[in-house]
Design an enzyme around this catalytic site. Structure first.
Site, mmCIF file in Angstrom:
data_model
loop_
_atom_site.group_PDB
_atom_site.id
_atom_site.type_symbol
_atom_site.label_atom_id
_atom_site.label_comp_id
_atom_site.label_asym_id
_atom_site.label_seq_id
_atom_site.Cartn_x
_atom_site.Cartn_y
_atom_site.Cartn_z
ATOM 1 N N GLY A 80 15.498 -17.104 -13.645
ATOM 2 C CA GLY A 80 14.634 -16.133 -13.073
ATOM 3 C C GLY A 80 14.645 -14.760 -13.623
ATOM 4 O O GLY A 80 13.490 -14.029 -13.527
ATOM 5 N N CYS A 81 15.532 -14.167 -14.255
ATOM 6 C CA CYS A 81 15.461 -12.691 -14.900
ATOM 7 C C CYS A 81 14.206 -12.913 -16.012
ATOM 8 O O CYS A 81 13.364 -11.902 -16.037
ATOM 9 C CB CYS A 81 16.609 -12.292 -15.161
ATOM 10 S SG CYS A 81 17.895 -11.899 -14.034
ATOM 11 N N THR A 82 14.170 -13.990 -16.892
ATOM 12 C CA THR A 82 13.426 -14.120 -17.863
ATOM 13 C C THR A 82 11.902 -14.072 -17.335
ATOM 14 O O THR A 82 11.059 -13.466 -17.840
ATOM 15 C CB THR A 82 13.681 -15.461 -18.571
ATOM 16 O OG1 THR A 82 14.941 -15.268 -19.143
ATOM 17 C CG2 THR A 82 12.782 -15.623 -19.878
ATOM 18 N N ALA A 85 10.803 -10.689 -16.102
ATOM 19 C CA ALA A 85 10.343 -9.723 -17.290
ATOM 20 C C ALA A 85 9.131 -10.153 -17.782
ATOM 21 O O ALA A 85 8.420 -9.599 -18.220
ATOM 22 C CB ALA A 85 11.616 -9.985 -18.070
#
Length: 184
Positions: A80-82, A85
């Site tokens: 999710g963070c990738t 970003a």
């Protein structure tokens, strides 16, 4: 923990929140999972944190005169963070056209941020809040990491918008729409 115990705990939390709303506690400062949220229309909490950009530390006050999209995220290299970003990076020129700087913050250290930026081609700063002090100041702390929250700060340092419970795939587009509304 068993699923019955977790389900029971969620039920109690839901009942307490409902009771709090019924008793009129909704007039208290905005609270979300992660803590008390800074007030919209008030100065954003100031901070200075180490950055992966090679410029040492970044201070929020360094960005006076431009908009800041300050986003908190749990951890480098997670799916999710990738995705979140990558979407901010994809839209970076749109943010720049709106005189806005995107800044990411997590508890990860600078080495992790540098590797993450290299792997994903990220061209905006990621800040290391290893003790969580800034994450806590923005009401985004839970169990040793940041929650996925985003704050829009105007050129005078005033908090103008917040996004809680973000969906990584569409979040950057939502922030851009709100930023355009705020600038209209």
């Amino acid at each position: 923990m068993t699923s019955k115990k977790i389900s029971w705990q969620k039920t109690i939390i839901a009942l307490l929140l409902t009771l709090g709303l019924w008793l009129g506690l909704a007039d208290l400062p905005t609270y979300a999972l992660g803590g008390t949220q800074p007030e919209l229309g008030q100065p954003a909490p100031l901070f200075t944190l180490p950055s992966n950009t090679g410029e040492g530390e970044i201070n929020l006050a360094d960005y006076r005169g431009q908009w800041v999209v300050l986003y908190f995220y749990p951890q480098d290299f997670t799916p999710g963070c990738t995705l979140e970003a990558q979407r901010f990076q994809r839209d970076l020129t749109k943010y720049q056209a709106l005189n806005a700087q995107v800044i990411g913050v997590s508890v990860d250290d600078l080495d992790s941020h540098e590797a993450f930026c290299d792997a994903e081609g990220l061209k905006f700063p990621l800040l290391a809040d290893s003790d969580g002090a800034v994450i806590k100041a923005y009401g985004s702390w839970l169990s040793g990491m940041a929650l996925r929250h985003t704050y829009v700060i105007d050129p005078d340092g005033i908090l103008r918008a917040r996004f809680l419970g973000v969906r990584p795939a569409t979040h950057s587009e939502e922030v851009l729409v709100r930023l355009e509304e705020l600038q209209a």
